[in-house]
Write an enzyme that holds these catalytic residues in place. Structure first.
Site, PDB file in Angstrom:
ATOM      1  N   GLY A 303       0.803  -1.214   0.000  1.00  0.00           N
ATOM      2  CA  GLY A 303       0.000   0.000   0.000  1.00  0.00           C
ATOM      3  C   GLY A 303       0.837   1.266   0.000  1.00  0.00           C
ATOM      4  O   GLY A 303       1.909   1.334  -0.599  1.00  0.00           O
ATOM      5  N   SER A 304       0.358   2.272   0.709  1.00  0.00           N
ATOM      6  CA  SER A 304       0.944   3.609   0.622  1.00  0.00           C
ATOM      7  C   SER A 304       2.319   3.732   1.257  1.00  0.00           C
ATOM      8  O   SER A 304       2.956   4.781   1.116  1.00  0.00           O
ATOM      9  CB  SER A 304      -0.009   4.632   1.262  1.00  0.00           C
ATOM     10  OG  SER A 304      -1.214   4.729   0.516  1.00  0.00           O
TER      11      SER A 304
END
Length: 581
Positions: A303-304
């Site tokens: 993810g981020s």
């Protein structure tokens, strides 16, 4: 002289006459011939005895040589006694605390050819071994072999009780059993051994792979204690991380969770936990879920947290600086997909704002500015696309697109499309904070000088300086606020990734992570936590990384920073505040 007397005289003369016909009788010659005859007979007898003994000892010597050169006979599963008692080195933490050691025990065996009544033996053994496999034991006792194991590694109480039964045809053999004082505390790091005291997983297997298993195979091991193997982990920090991770998985009703604490300048792993786990003293109870080391042997879309690497790539490539801006007003449409922000601001964003607001649009434009080949090469430099090299055997191979296209580069920029291990992400994160050096992780002690010799400069020092600023900026103003610990200046980046279910991203199933460093003015340690499919406090929906993974980092740092030797700083100049009561 009478006739009889004359005959006796003639016989006497004939006895002493040894000369030839017509020769004069000689008494000395007669005695000399008898002596030689007896001497020859004695020599013959002695020669026969010598020859007999020579043949006898030659036969014995030949048989001894034959037995010495013959292959050992394998009977059932029995091992030679010296291998059964061979020692394994203790595993200790960086402070000398024992993580794994050998203890003496005994195992029960039977000699089936000496068993008279197998049913009676089973009946008596069942009074002590209540979980005895009756059918299997009966087959062993009725077999044609001369040796069969019945139960490995008995307790002293079981041994004394079986001895009291007085069963003929069974006996005990001394063995060594591996004991783990901390139980599951460091299960995935330490690993475990099988019934024959051979390493199966973790650092136990690593020790065997360094030559111990080969020595044992040729019978060159010893029953004498070996030098302990010191690991890099600190069992105190390890226990803290495990407690925090276990609490989180229960609180958020998650499938799994994990955490790692790593020295940013040496690559030493001071703590690493993956839950569910298992007890190395009885690994079978852990099951497949417990055996999986999600930190190093599980791959996930992070993810981020990957936005940290994308921003660092743009800064290091010279395509931008901290004052650069990118237009994040409109979604990006490409290849039938629409890239948009989760909490879009609908305006032009600076680089710190892209990092703070975790803008997918801004990050995608940074990746596009660098280009596909440059993007792929940068992630390879950080070790995110190749199998990680470390002592731990359980290491997974990351996955990536077979052919990188523009859509792949854009999605990978914000953490979708590449699956890697959480430990690899932490190692790459250390390079962002330690001056730009990639240092392979280790579970053995390593000095800073030794680390510098094997480190690879993958980022400019200025890029690392800018990334420290962004981590701290996000810790103070962005999604890292829930990881802040007063006095320890924690900074980091969250990552909330939708999981793929049946080929589609499921918005109600997240894999959350938080990549952090502290203290950000001079980062010494990297901490990464993750939690798989956390639910909200109400038990429905998916919790975000800022409310699940970030608080785990806060708990770990607040409880372990002092143990790690990090002193807190308070006040604007970092000095302690003096308060009068």
């Amino acid at each position: 002289m009478s006739f009889l007397s004359r005959i006796m005289v003639l016989k006497s003369r004939a006895h002493f006459n040894t000369g030839g016909r017509g020769s004069a009788p000689s008494a000395g010659a007669s005695f000399q011939g008898t002596r030689k005859k007896k001497s020859a007979q004695a020599k013959n007898r002695v020669g026969l005895l010598i020859a007999g003994f020579t043949v006898f000892y030659c036969v014995i010597g030949g048989r001894l040589v034959q037995y010495g050169m013959a292959e050992p006979l394998t009977t059932s599963s029995i091992l030679p006694p010296d291998r059964l008692l061979a020692s394994r080195p203790d595993l200790v933490d960086r402070n000398g605390e024992v993580l794994a050691t050998d203890i003496r025990t005994v195992s029960l065996f039977a000699e089936p050819h000496k068993i008279v009544d197998a049913d009676e033996v089973i009946e008596k053994l069942s009074t002590v071994l209540h979980d005895l496999d009756v059918k299997g034991t009966y087959s062993k006792l009725k077999s044609n072999s001369r040796f069969q194991w019945l139960r490995r590694q008995l307790t002293p109480k079981q041994q004394s009780q079986i001895l009291a039964l007085g069963i003929p045809g069974i006996g005990f053999r001394p063995e060594k059993r591996r004991f783990y004082p901390g139980g599951p505390t460091a299960a995935h790091v330490v690993g475990y051994v099988n019934i024959d005291n051979r390493g199966v997983a973790g650092m136990e297997r690593y020790v065997d792979n360094q030559g111990l298993a080969d020595l044992a195979a040729v019978g060159m091991t010893s029953s004498q204690p070996l030098e302990p193997v010191k690991l890099s982990i600190d069992v105190r920090v390890q226990a803290i991380v495990r407690e925090v991770v276990t609490t989180a998985i229960q609180k958020f009703q998650a499938l799994g969770a994990g955490g790692v604490v790593m020295d940013a300048h040496t690559g030493e792993i001071l703590a690493m936990v993956s839950v569910p786990d298992f007890d190395p003293n009885n690994p079978a109870e852990g099951g497949e879920e417990g055996w999986l080391n999600r930190m190093s042997n599980g791959t996930f879309e992070m993810g981020s947290t990957f936005k940290s690497f994308t921003v660092a790539m743009g800064l290091d490539d010279g395509k931008m600086n901290l004052q650069s801006t990118f237009d994040a007003r409109f979604p990006i449409r490409i290849g039938g997909f629409t890239i948009k922000d989760f909490h879009g601001k609908g305006r032009v964003l600076s680089v710190p704002e892209i990092f703070q607001y975790s803008s997918n649009i801004g990050t995608a434009k940074i990746a596009d500015a660098v280009g596909i080949e440059g993007h792929k090469a940068f992630l390879e430099k950080l070790g995110l696309l190749t199998k990680m090299k470390t002592e731990l055997p359980e290491v997974a191979q990351p996955s990536q697109p077979r052919t990188w296209k523009k859509i792949n580069s854009i999605t990978i920029s914000f953490g979708h499309g590449v699956s890697t291990t959480p430990l690899q992400t932490a190692v790459a994160g250390a390079a962002l904070l330690n001056g730009g050096k990639y240092i392979p992780p280790t579970f053995l002690p390593r000095s800073r000088e030794e680390a510098d010799q094997i480190a690879t400069q993958v980022l400019k020092p200025t890029t690392s300086r800018d990334m420290r600023f962004l981590f701290e900026w996000n810790g103070v103003n962005g999604s890292g606020r829930n990881a802040r610990v007063p006095g320890f200046n924690v900074g980091g980046k969250t990552g909330t990734a939708d999981k793929v279910v049946n080929g589609r991203y499921a918005h109600d199933k997240n894999f959350n992570a938080f990549l952090a460093g502290f203290p950000m003015d001079n980062p010494r340690y990297v901490v990464l936590t993750f939690i798989d499919e956390p639910k909200t406090d109400k038990g429905n929906g998916a919790a975000l990384a800022g409310t699940s993974a970030a608080p785990m980092v806060k708990d770990i740092i607040s409880r372990s920073a002092a143990i790690l030797g990090v002193k807190p700083k308070f006040g604007k100049d970092g000095s302690a505040l003096l308060v009068s009561y």
